[in-house]
Enzyme design. Structure first.
Site, PDB file in Angstrom:
ATOM      1  CD1 TRP A  83      65.612  79.536 -41.965  1.00 46.92           C
ATOM      2  CD2 TRP A  83      64.030  80.652 -43.488  1.00 46.92           C
ATOM      3  NE1 TRP A  83      66.446  80.498 -42.685  1.00 46.92           N
ATOM      4  CE2 TRP A  83      65.192  81.226 -43.625  1.00 46.92           C
ATOM      5  CE3 TRP A  83      62.970  81.150 -43.978  1.00 46.92           C
ATOM      6  CZ2 TRP A  83      65.641  82.232 -44.419  1.00 46.92           C
ATOM      7  CZ3 TRP A  83      63.202  82.122 -45.183  1.00 46.92           C
ATOM      8  CH2 TRP A  83      64.419  82.487 -45.141  1.00 46.92           C
ATOM      9  CG  HIS A 148      51.337  76.963 -35.059  1.00 48.18           C
ATOM     10  ND1 HIS A 148      52.450  77.457 -35.956  1.00 48.18           N
ATOM     11  CD2 HIS A 148      51.797  75.725 -35.160  1.00 48.18           C
ATOM     12  CE1 HIS A 148      52.973  76.717 -36.462  1.00 48.18           C
ATOM     13  NE2 HIS A 148      52.677  75.417 -36.090  1.00 48.18           N
ATOM     14  NE  ARG A 170      56.039  79.426 -47.912  1.00 47.39           N
ATOM     15  CZ  ARG A 170      56.436  78.096 -48.053  1.00 47.39           C
ATOM     16  NH1 ARG A 170      55.907  77.303 -47.158  1.00 47.39           N
ATOM     17  NH2 ARG A 170      56.979  77.761 -49.252  1.00 47.39           N
TER      18      ARG A 170
END
Ligand code: A3P
Length: 336
Positions: A83, A148, A170
């Site tokens: 996203w 990452h 998240r």
């Protein structure tokens, strides 16, 4: 032509025995655990990697030279990378890829999975790779990459230069459930899926790709507090709640705020809609396409729900993750 303005071919993943000899030699010296999808995870600088990911980390630490105008999108896996890639690409390139006529479906996102539009640093070969040539980006306002990598393992130039870092995190429980599904998709058929219990036990011990999850998040959280102009810290749930606000926030952070004219013609809302889960997940490219690694694009669009963990975790598991959150984030004022 700028790489940020076109798609490129992401690399294929290597098998454990296909990594370089240098990498194999180093791997043999590292702590090792059973992997979720591949045979092993290796611990380097305190974080866990698959063998080919480790090779990517080494290359990127050795060769990647951040420029002051670069933007790095950073996340622990399954926290909203896809996203964020879609949003950042669209915001940065909105002059060359207008979204005002999106009914014509000309925007690159209609034909490319977001992972084909924003290269991932540690998945790339850094040797003679045109995507890292400064000239590839000459017409672009900024080079846009994703990674990452944990903060400790970022290439030195990414920390020392004025390049901007955007970190998305998240809810721990949703991240775990998303990761469990994703890694099961990557497991060969003959192995069958990893049980929820087995994956949970490893996740809680920190043994998951680019984990420990808590250390990953906390290091960027601290950096964002110390250097707010350098690190923007985002939460997936807050973005879901008010995506327009975050699109504006991103544009401001990137140094390309929306003009009054753009706001008047609802460019912010158009970006939000174009990059929404509802829009991207129904596109043919994301339903049927695959990355060259063989990973199906649809695995990046599972459901995008906030609180999906409630459908999976036992009360004991919830309690354990809550306790870990509390322990790990104590004193940081970070809540996930
Ligand atoms: P779920 O597995 O909970 O559905 P990543 O991109 O870091 O791999 O994270 C994947 C998670 O983000 C998945 O969560 C996926 O559904 C969700 N996601 C993908 N695209 C999204 C979008 N455009 N908007 C919101 N969530 C999205």
């Amino acid at each position: 032509m700028s790489i940020s303005h076109q798609s490129y071919t992401p690399p294929k993943y290597l098998q454990e025995d296909e990594v370089s000899q240098e990498c194999k030699d180093l791997l043999s010296t590292l702590p090792k655990e059973k992997g979720w999808a591949e045979p092993h995870l290796y611990n380097y600088q305190g974080f866990w990697y698959l063998a080919w990911q480790f090779q990517g980390v080494l290359e990127c630490q050795k060769y990647f030279q951040a420029q002051d105008t670069d933007i790095l999108l950073i996340s622990s896996p399954k926290c909203g990378t896809t996203w964020l890639k879609a949003l950042a690409f669209t915001i940065i390139n909105r002059n060359s890829h207008s979204i005002s006529n999106d009914h014509e479906q000309k925007h690159p996102l209609f034909y490319n999975n977001p992972h084909k539009l924003v290269p991932h640093l540690e998945l790339e070969s850094h040797i003679n790779n045109p995507i890292f040539e400064p000239s590839s980006f000459s017409s672009s306002p900024s080079r846009l990459f994703a990674t990452h990598l944990p903060y400790i393992s970022l290439p030195k130039s990414a920390k020392a230069s004025s390049c901007k870092l955007v970190y998305i995190c998240r809810d721990t429980k949703d991240t775990f459930i998303s990761l469990w599904h994703f890694m099961n998709n990557l497991r060969s058929n003959h192995l069958g899926p990893n049980s929820l219990e087995e994956a949970f036990e490893m996740f809680c011990r920190g043994v998951s790709i680019f984990g420990p999850f808590w250390d990953h998040v906390l290091d960027y959280w601290k950096e964002s507090k110390e250097r707010p102009n350098k690190v923007l810290f985002l939460k997936y749930e807050e973005m879901r709640e008010d995506p327009n606000f975050h699109v504006k926030r991103l544009a401001e952070f990137f140094g390309v705020p929306f003009s009054l004219e753009e706001e008047g013609s609802r460019v912010v809302e158009k970006i939000t809609n174009l990059c929404s889960f509802e829009n991207l997940s129904k596109l043919v490219v994301n339903k049927d396409g695959k990355l060259p690694s063989g990973v199906e694009n649809k695995t990046f669009f599972r459901g995008g729900e906030v609180g999906d963990w409630k459908n999976y975790l036992s009360p004991e598991m919830v309690e354990q993750l809550n306790r870990l959150n509390e322990e790990k984030f104590r004193g940081s004022r970070l809540e996930l």
